[in-house]
Scaffold this active site. Structure first.
Site, PDB file in Angstrom:
ATOM      1  N   GLY A   1      -1.506   2.456  -6.992  1.00 33.17           N
ATOM      2  CA  GLY A   1      -2.230   2.563  -8.321  1.00 33.17           C
ATOM      3  C   GLY A   1      -1.792   4.070  -9.174  1.00 33.17           C
ATOM      4  O   GLY A   1      -1.771   4.020 -10.254  1.00 33.17           O
TER       5      GLY A   1
ATOM      6  N   CYS B   1      -4.943   6.006  -4.040  1.00 26.95           N
ATOM      7  CA  CYS B   1      -4.020   4.718  -4.211  1.00 26.95           C
ATOM      8  C   CYS B   1      -2.656   4.973  -4.447  1.00 26.95           C
ATOM      9  O   CYS B   1      -2.374   5.341  -5.714  1.00 26.95           O
ATOM     10  CB  CYS B   1      -4.758   3.740  -4.997  1.00 26.95           C
TER      11      CYS B   1
ATOM     12  N   HIS C   1      -2.535  -4.342 -10.883  1.00 24.87           N
ATOM     13  CA  HIS C   1      -3.297  -3.336 -11.337  1.00 24.87           C
ATOM     14  C   HIS C   1      -3.726  -3.411 -12.672  1.00 24.87           C
ATOM     15  O   HIS C   1      -2.919  -4.019 -13.443  1.00 24.87           O
ATOM     16  CB  HIS C   1      -2.611  -1.986 -11.218  1.00 24.87           C
TER      17      HIS C   1
ATOM     18  N   CYS D   1       0.842  -1.263  -0.120  1.00 21.61           N
ATOM     19  CA  CYS D   1      -0.130  -0.199   0.006  1.00 21.61           C
ATOM     20  C   CYS D   1       0.902   1.178   0.019  1.00 21.61           C
ATOM     21  O   CYS D   1       1.653   1.400   0.928  1.00 21.61           O
ATOM     22  CB  CYS D   1      -0.862   0.021   1.280  1.00 21.61           C
TER      23      CYS D   1
ATOM     24  N   GLU E   1      -9.957  -0.165  -5.415  1.00 21.34           N
ATOM     25  CA  GLU E   1      -9.298  -1.190  -4.888  1.00 21.34           C
ATOM     26  C   GLU E   1      -9.813  -2.275  -4.535  1.00 21.34           C
ATOM     27  O   GLU E   1     -10.833  -2.580  -3.913  1.00 21.34           O
ATOM     28  CB  GLU E   1      -8.725  -0.224  -3.643  1.00 21.34           C
TER      29      GLU E   1
END
Length: 263
Positions: free
Chosen positions: A207, A204, A146, A68, A195
């Site tokens: 991301g 994110c 992703h 994360c 997410e």
């Protein structure tokens, strides 16, 4: 149990120093925004034999995440602000490998963190069958999976519906984080995200890295240049280096301290 609620651009987690006995069930209970404290999940921090500290991430649905980006910035702020370290360069162990942090401070508090996110793996775009018809996405790995979809208008992107569908698409056997990206210019993109395990979030970090890397691969943005990634919760600064390494810089903030009875 003592938790510190923190956020990186609105991507909020409950941070706990130590190991929890039932982290998945606790995350599901406490992440509920009506019957719990409310968060995108729980992040635990503990000593590490492989790095300065170790982090584990549990999503709001109880599933464990590998990495994360917004969360790891807050880990850096947590351990520095609370006196677990006085070092401004740290290595954090994650399920995606070790990540290097450089802490920016004002006074004796961290306000900004730069993270070496390692090398992004950007794969060739794939055309997927969805209820919206065929959708082109670029699969990217930032230590977690992703799917980046470039759109004409971020305002009109069906993040809540298509995002959920992409998360569970058969092409991604373990699920995926879905990013919708509008390119503004060669140094600016707008991104919204669904997410994996949490749904729509304000930001994110991984991301943002995946989106910038996909934009560079598509020759929509420039490598070795700072790319502003505009998210619902604010802005991250991403730089994609020539060797594929991605550097992420952004804020980390403490919201409050929480005491919770064990159940």
């Amino acid at each position: 149990m003592h938790f510190t609620k923190m956020h990186g651009l609105g991507n909020d987690y409950l941070y706990y120093y130590g190991e929890l006995k039932n982290p998945s069930s606790i995350s599901k209970r406490l992440s509920d925004r009506h019957f719990g404290i409310g968060s995108d999940g729980i992040i635990t921090i503990s000593p590490s034999t492989a790095a300065d500290f170790k982090m584990r991430i549990f999503n709001a649905d109880g599933s464990e995440a590998m990495m994360c980006g917004n969360g790891i910035r807050c880990v850096g702020k947590y351990v520095f602000d609370k006196g677990y370290t006085d070092q401004k360069k740290l290595t954090i162990e994650t399920l995606s490998g070790n990540r290097e942090l450089t802490l920016g401070t004002i006074g004796n508090r961290v306000n900004e963190v730069t993270v070496n996110m390692g090398k992004c793996i950007v794969n060739k775009p794939v055309l997927l069958d969805t209820s919206y018809g065929k959708v082109m996405v670029t699969p990217v790995s930032v230590g977690n999976p992703h799917a980046v979809a470039f759109v004409e208008s971020i305002t009109d992107a069906p993040v809540d519906t298509m995002g959920k569908e992409l998360e569970h698409h058969p092409y991604f056997k373990d699920g995926v984080n879905a990013e919708f990206v509008q390119v503004i210019d060669r140094n600016t993109i707008k991104m919204r995200v669904w997410e994996r395990g949490s749904g729509i979030t304000m930001a994110c970090g991984t991301g943002a890295c995946a989106s910038a890397a996909a934009a560079v691969r598509a020759d929509l943005c420039d490598k070795e240049e700072e790319i502003a990634v505009c998210l619902d919760g604010g802005q991250l600064k991403i730089k994609v280096l020539s060797d594929g390494t991605v550097m992420m810089t952004g804020p980390a903030e403490t919201i409050c301290e929480c005491e919770v009875e064990e159940q």
